[in-house]
Design an enzyme around this catalytic site. Sequence first.
Site, PDB file in Angstrom:
ATOM      1  N   HIS A   1       7.812   3.572   9.587  1.00 58.28           N
ATOM      2  CA  HIS A   1       7.671   2.846  10.577  1.00 58.28           C
ATOM      3  C   HIS A   1       6.269   3.213  11.410  1.00 58.28           C
ATOM      4  O   HIS A   1       6.021   4.572  11.462  1.00 58.28           O
ATOM      5  CB  HIS A   1       8.750   2.828  11.762  1.00 58.28           C
ATOM      6  CG  HIS A   1       8.444   2.160  12.912  1.00 58.28           C
ATOM      7  ND1 HIS A   1       8.392   0.766  12.891  1.00 58.28           N
ATOM      8  CD2 HIS A   1       8.215   2.487  13.990  1.00 58.28           C
ATOM      9  CE1 HIS A   1       8.350   0.265  14.137  1.00 58.28           C
ATOM     10  NE2 HIS A   1       8.186   1.309  14.814  1.00 58.28           N
TER      11      HIS A   1
ATOM     12  N   ASN B   1      13.181   4.086   5.600  1.00 64.14           N
ATOM     13  CA  ASN B   1      12.098   3.194   6.326  1.00 64.14           C
ATOM     14  C   ASN B   1      10.978   3.961   6.738  1.00 64.14           C
ATOM     15  O   ASN B   1      11.098   5.066   7.399  1.00 64.14           O
ATOM     16  CB  ASN B   1      12.646   2.504   7.273  1.00 64.14           C
ATOM     17  CG  ASN B   1      11.552   1.385   7.831  1.00 64.14           C
ATOM     18  OD1 ASN B   1      11.182   0.453   7.057  1.00 64.14           O
ATOM     19  ND2 ASN B   1      11.581   1.192   9.243  1.00 64.14           N
TER      20      ASN B   1
ATOM     21  N   LEU C   1      18.126  -0.909  15.002  1.00 61.70           N
ATOM     22  CA  LEU C   1      16.730  -1.429  14.362  1.00 61.70           C
ATOM     23  C   LEU C   1      15.621  -0.059  14.901  1.00 61.70           C
ATOM     24  O   LEU C   1      15.723  -0.004  15.943  1.00 61.70           O
ATOM     25  CB  LEU C   1      16.129  -2.568  14.612  1.00 61.70           C
ATOM     26  CG  LEU C   1      14.795  -2.902  14.336  1.00 61.70           C
ATOM     27  CD1 LEU C   1      14.769  -2.965  12.892  1.00 61.70           C
ATOM     28  CD2 LEU C   1      14.301  -3.981  14.781  1.00 61.70           C
TER      29      LEU C   1
ATOM     30  N   SER D   1       0.995  -1.328   0.025  1.00 62.94           N
ATOM     31  CA  SER D   1      -0.044  -0.068  -0.016  1.00 62.94           C
ATOM     32  C   SER D   1       0.937   1.243   0.106  1.00 62.94           C
ATOM     33  O   SER D   1       0.742   2.440  -0.779  1.00 62.94           O
ATOM     34  CB  SER D   1      -0.933   0.160   1.189  1.00 62.94           C
ATOM     35  OG  SER D   1      -0.071   0.054   2.407  1.00 62.94           O
ATOM     36  N   ASN D   2       2.092   1.288   0.787  1.00 63.18           N
ATOM     37  CA  ASN D   2       2.757   2.300   0.579  1.00 63.18           C
ATOM     38  C   ASN D   2       3.482   2.410  -0.691  1.00 63.18           C
ATOM     39  O   ASN D   2       3.825   3.573  -1.295  1.00 63.18           O
ATOM     40  CB  ASN D   2       3.745   2.192   1.599  1.00 63.18           C
ATOM     41  CG  ASN D   2       3.358   2.770   3.066  1.00 63.18           C
ATOM     42  OD1 ASN D   2       3.172   4.000   3.013  1.00 63.18           O
ATOM     43  ND2 ASN D   2       3.626   2.171   4.213  1.00 63.18           N
TER      44      ASN D   2
ATOM     45  N   ILE E   1      14.762  -8.117   8.753  1.00 61.31           N
ATOM     46  CA  ILE E   1      15.743  -7.117   9.563  1.00 61.31           C
ATOM     47  C   ILE E   1      17.215  -7.282   8.667  1.00 61.31           C
ATOM     48  O   ILE E   1      17.555  -8.608   8.227  1.00 61.31           O
ATOM     49  CB  ILE E   1      15.987  -7.702  10.784  1.00 61.31           C
ATOM     50  CG1 ILE E   1      14.781  -7.284  11.620  1.00 61.31           C
ATOM     51  CG2 ILE E   1      17.233  -6.946  11.541  1.00 61.31           C
ATOM     52  CD1 ILE E   1      14.756  -7.974  13.186  1.00 61.31           C
ATOM     53  N   LEU E   2      17.542  -6.376   8.459  1.00 59.79           N
ATOM     54  CA  LEU E   2      18.921  -6.277   7.536  1.00 59.79           C
ATOM     55  C   LEU E   2      20.132  -6.160   8.219  1.00 59.79           C
ATOM     56  O   LEU E   2      20.144  -5.371   9.266  1.00 59.79           O
ATOM     57  CB  LEU E   2      18.790  -5.153   6.521  1.00 59.79           C
ATOM     58  CG  LEU E   2      17.610  -5.147   5.715  1.00 59.79           C
ATOM     59  CD1 LEU E   2      17.310  -3.856   4.722  1.00 59.79           C
ATOM     60  CD2 LEU E   2      17.906  -6.244   4.505  1.00 59.79           C
TER      61      LEU E   2
END
Length: 217
Positions: A111, A109, A146, A15-16, A94-95
């Site tokens: 959030h 990112n 993170l 959706s984003n 998670i990168l």
Amino acid sequence: MTQPRITVLISGRGSNLAALLEAERAGRLGGTVATVVSNRADAPGLALALAHGTRINVVDHRAHASRDAFDAALAEAVDHSQPDLVVLAGFMRILGPAFVSRYAGRMLNIHPSLLPSYPGLDTHRRALADGVRIHGCTVHFVTADLDHGPIVAQAAVAVLPGDDETTLAARVLAAEHELLPAAVRAFCAGRLAIDGRRVLVRGERRSAPAPLLVPVA
């Protein structure tokens, strides 16, 4: 003049991603979504990208024996798209530090909370449990810590009487759809500069609210 190239990473419905593609169609993004990469071949967002005429790629995390191996394959796919900006838009992996370092200063990112409150998962449930009156979403630069990278922009959403996770999540998501394209547009225009833990937005007036703050009723 060539517009900045954007690679978007997704894991689900996208959706984003749809909000970014709509902003691009309307000439409001300031960049071109050149490639969409997913860690899931069945991610519905891939169909959105194809309908827009955007190239897609799948790097399935389940096909790799370790996170480092997946990160290396993902980096290869991202590098192939030659991005000026990488956007995590509902990317649920998670990168590792090596991947993050590779794109330092050019990876954003979105959030679903007002960071630094509620990093990680289940943000709406945790906010409701704490009885907060204001919730929202954050666009930030990605770092190895993170959900703690320098904050670019935030959108505030009132928590209403009777809200549950579903109703609150829906209003936060609507705010995300406004906030993420605005933040990407600012990056593409060269307006963002990282200064330690802060992001300076060129053109902001000190006497006025930040133009990327999007309150949503």
